[in-house]
Design an enzyme around this catalytic site. Structure first.
Site, PDB file in Angstrom:
ATOM      1  N   GLY A   9      69.598 121.118  41.300  1.00 12.43           N
ATOM      2  CA  GLY A   9      67.870 122.852  41.804  1.00 12.43           C
ATOM      3  C   GLY A   9      68.952 123.898  40.641  1.00 12.43           C
ATOM      4  N   ARG A 151      79.705 140.320  42.346  1.00 14.23           N
ATOM      5  CA  ARG A 151      78.326 141.208  42.999  1.00 14.23           C
ATOM      6  C   ARG A 151      79.200 142.347  43.013  1.00 14.23           C
ATOM      7  NH1 ARG A 151      75.112 136.893  46.049  1.00 14.23           N
ATOM      8  NH2 ARG A 151      73.480 136.121  44.340  1.00 14.23           N
ATOM      9  N   HIS A 175      81.011 133.969  54.554  1.00 12.93           N
ATOM     10  CA  HIS A 175      80.131 134.288  53.523  1.00 12.93           C
ATOM     11  C   HIS A 175      78.927 134.687  54.057  1.00 12.93           C
ATOM     12  CE1 HIS A 175      78.006 133.708  49.416  1.00 12.93           C
ATOM     13  NE2 HIS A 175      77.291 133.343  49.560  1.00 12.93           N
TER      14      HIS A 175
HETATM   15  P1  NAI Z   1      67.173 123.841  45.123  1.00 13.15           P
HETATM   16  O1  NAI Z   1      65.981 124.125  46.498  1.00 13.15           O
HETATM   17  O2  NAI Z   1      66.935 124.370  43.692  1.00 13.15           O
HETATM   18  O3  NAI Z   1      68.027 122.940  44.952  1.00 13.15           O
HETATM   19  C1  NAI Z   1      69.018 121.731  45.656  1.00 13.15           C
HETATM   20  C2  NAI Z   1      68.914 120.590  45.608  1.00 13.15           C
HETATM   21  O4  NAI Z   1      69.842 119.779  46.107  1.00 13.15           O
HETATM   22  C3  NAI Z   1      67.504 120.059  45.312  1.00 13.15           C
HETATM   23  O5  NAI Z   1      66.778 119.499  43.915  1.00 13.15           O
HETATM   24  C4  NAI Z   1      67.457 119.056  46.273  1.00 13.15           C
HETATM   25  O6  NAI Z   1      66.281 118.169  46.350  1.00 13.15           O
HETATM   26  C5  NAI Z   1      68.774 118.301  46.239  1.00 13.15           C
HETATM   27  N1  NAI Z   1      68.990 117.529  47.674  1.00 13.15           N
HETATM   28  C6  NAI Z   1      68.443 117.379  48.995  1.00 13.15           C
HETATM   29  N2  NAI Z   1      68.934 116.430  49.074  1.00 13.15           N
HETATM   30  C7  NAI Z   1      70.338 115.877  48.738  1.00 13.15           C
HETATM   31  C8  NAI Z   1      70.535 114.533  49.006  1.00 13.15           C
HETATM   32  N3  NAI Z   1      70.910 114.621  50.236  1.00 13.15           N
HETATM   33  N4  NAI Z   1      71.653 114.222  47.904  1.00 13.15           N
HETATM   34  C9  NAI Z   1      71.251 114.754  46.295  1.00 13.15           C
HETATM   35  N5  NAI Z   1      70.241 115.348  46.597  1.00 13.15           N
HETATM   36  C10 NAI Z   1      69.773 116.061  47.690  1.00 13.15           C
HETATM   37  O7  NAI Z   1      68.195 124.788  45.679  1.00 13.15           O
HETATM   38  P2  NAI Z   1      69.117 125.556  45.265  1.00 13.15           P
HETATM   39  O8  NAI Z   1      68.743 127.759  44.973  1.00 13.15           O
HETATM   40  O9  NAI Z   1      70.168 125.222  43.932  1.00 13.15           O
HETATM   41  O10 NAI Z   1      70.361 125.774  46.433  1.00 13.15           O
HETATM   42  C11 NAI Z   1      71.560 124.699  46.971  1.00 13.15           C
HETATM   43  C12 NAI Z   1      72.150 125.181  47.717  1.00 13.15           C
HETATM   44  O11 NAI Z   1      73.397 126.281  47.267  1.00 13.15           O
HETATM   45  C13 NAI Z   1      71.600 126.190  48.939  1.00 13.15           C
HETATM   46  O12 NAI Z   1      71.668 125.620  49.850  1.00 13.15           O
HETATM   47  C14 NAI Z   1      71.862 127.243  49.121  1.00 13.15           C
HETATM   48  O13 NAI Z   1      71.640 128.362  50.526  1.00 13.15           O
HETATM   49  C15 NAI Z   1      73.763 127.724  48.513  1.00 13.15           C
HETATM   50  N6  NAI Z   1      73.504 128.380  47.775  1.00 13.15           N
HETATM   51  C16 NAI Z   1      75.009 129.036  48.339  1.00 13.15           C
HETATM   52  C17 NAI Z   1      75.689 130.092  47.247  1.00 13.15           C
HETATM   53  C18 NAI Z   1      76.869 130.559  47.878  1.00 13.15           C
HETATM   54  O14 NAI Z   1      77.344 131.304  47.267  1.00 13.15           O
HETATM   55  N7  NAI Z   1      77.043 129.554  48.759  1.00 13.15           N
HETATM   56  C19 NAI Z   1      74.963 131.020  46.910  1.00 13.15           C
HETATM   57  C20 NAI Z   1      73.554 130.142  46.024  1.00 13.15           C
HETATM   58  C21 NAI Z   1      72.997 128.978  46.964  1.00 13.15           C
END
Ligand code: NAI
Length: 308
Positions: A9, A151, A175
């Site tokens: 994603g 940030r 976080h």
């Molecule tokens: P997104 O929805 O764009 O991508 C997530 C991807 O995970 C999707 O493509 C989905 O198909 C895939 N996915 C779901 N279940 C899966 C599985 N069992 N096996 C493999 N792939 C699977 O979401 P995004 O924006 O990329 O965010 C991803 C995660 O990162 C979220 O939980 C978000 O809250 C977190 N995040 C954490 C940050 C941090 O600083 N720790 C900062 C930004 C986001």
């Protein structure tokens, strides 16, 4: 060297893109559960190789963990992102199942991998990985603080009208919008305390903006951010594979450091080839320690959901 990024994603693909551009590995596997999604993103990225001049080979796979075998580092970004008005904590139930399953599959094929957890709520997901995988604690790193530090530097650079690269600034604690603690007392501009340059009100404004930095972007974009989170994940990978021993805030298992135990929480750590290699003690004052303890209570409270 092979690196795997799980979740193709917004965050995972951006992280993979940064890893490839920096040629941090010969092979990069991008894995997603959505049929064809990682394959498509990988091919799109590979079609930038001739434009950007990198030679990392990116392979996209749909849930086929055998292709990830022998990875030195695995970055877990799979899971739901938050929507406007949502907290990171609200993602816990769904993401816990995803993160646990993904991490177990990774280790089946790459038992020596260092795991970087990005999925939210990140401190709890990192703790879950720590408790369920049985890996040495130094091999489990939660990414959140590296982003929050960046940030913090961004908002400071705006307030000071200076380069973010001339700043040192650390956020510690959870976080989360209310659990992170920007350490304004330790922030410096070319070794000069930032408190010499900004008055108390201006510094408080920077700290407040940092804490809601993610929520501000979620409000503007409609989903959570990805450029800085992806770049922060890749920066950790870089420090590991190049054994740079750079200092980042990461969520790691505490065993008495900063007065806390049996929890993963953001503290400044040296990142190198062995994962997180040491914790740097900032010697908090009473107010900062109280804030850190409060942050730990909130994260511990969230962790308790895992066993309910
Ligand atoms: P997104 O929805 O764009 O991508 C997530 C991807 O995970 C999707 O493509 C989905 O198909 C895939 N996915 C779901 N279940 C899966 C599985 N069992 N096996 C493999 N792939 C699977 O979401 P995004 O924006 O990329 O965010 C991803 C995660 O990162 C979220 O939980 C978000 O809250 C977190 N995040 C954490 C940050 C941090 O600083 N720790 C900062 C930004 C986001």
């Amino acid at each position: 060297m092979k690196i795997t990024v799980v979740g193709a994603g917004a965050v995972g693909a951006t992280c993979a893109d940064n890893i490839a551009r920096k040629e941090l590995a010969q092979e990069l596997v991008l894995l997603d559960i959505k049929e064809g999604f990682a394959e498509g993103k990988a091919i799109d990225m590979m079609q930038t190789a001739a434009l950007l001049g990198f030679d990392t080979k990116i392979t996209g796979v749909t849930a086929d963990y055998s292709k990830t075998a022998g990875s030195a580092v695995a970055v877990i970004t799979s899971g739901l992102p938050r929507k406007p008005g949502m907290t990171r904590e609200e993602l816990i139930g769904i993401n816990a199942g995803i993160v646990k399953g993904v991490a177990e599959n990774i280790l089946k094929y790459s038992p020596d991998a260092i795991i970087i957890v990005i999925s939210n709520p990140m401190d709890t997901m990192t703790y879950l990985a720590l408790k369920s995988l049985g890996l040495p604690k130094n091999k489990i790193i939660g990414m959140g603080g590296a982003l929050d530090n960046s940030r913090f530097k961004y908002y400071l650079s705006e307030a000071l009208n200076c380069s973010a690269n001339d700043l040192q600034a650390f956020v510690i604690g959870g976080h989360g919008d209310t659990t992170m603690i920007p350490l304004t007392r330790f922030a410096t501009y070319q070794s000069l305390p930032v408190s010499n340059l900004l008055d108390e009100a201006a510094l408080a404004k920077v700290a407040a903006a940092t804490m809601v930095g993610g929520a501000t972007l979620t409000g503007l974009i409609g989903t959570s951010a990805w450029y800085a989170p992806g770049a922060a994940g890749a920066a950790l990978v870089e420090s590991i594979v190049r054994d740079e021993k750079k200092l980042f805030t990461c969520s790691v298992a505490l065993d008495g450091e900063y007065g806390q135990k049996d929890i993963c929480l953001g503290v400044p750590v040296v990142i190198g080839r062995n994962g997180w290699e040491s914790i740097i003690d900032y010697k908090l004052n009473e107010t900062e320690q109280a804030a850190f303890n409060k942050s730990a209570d909130a994260v511990r409270n969230m962790n308790s959901v895992l066993t309910e």
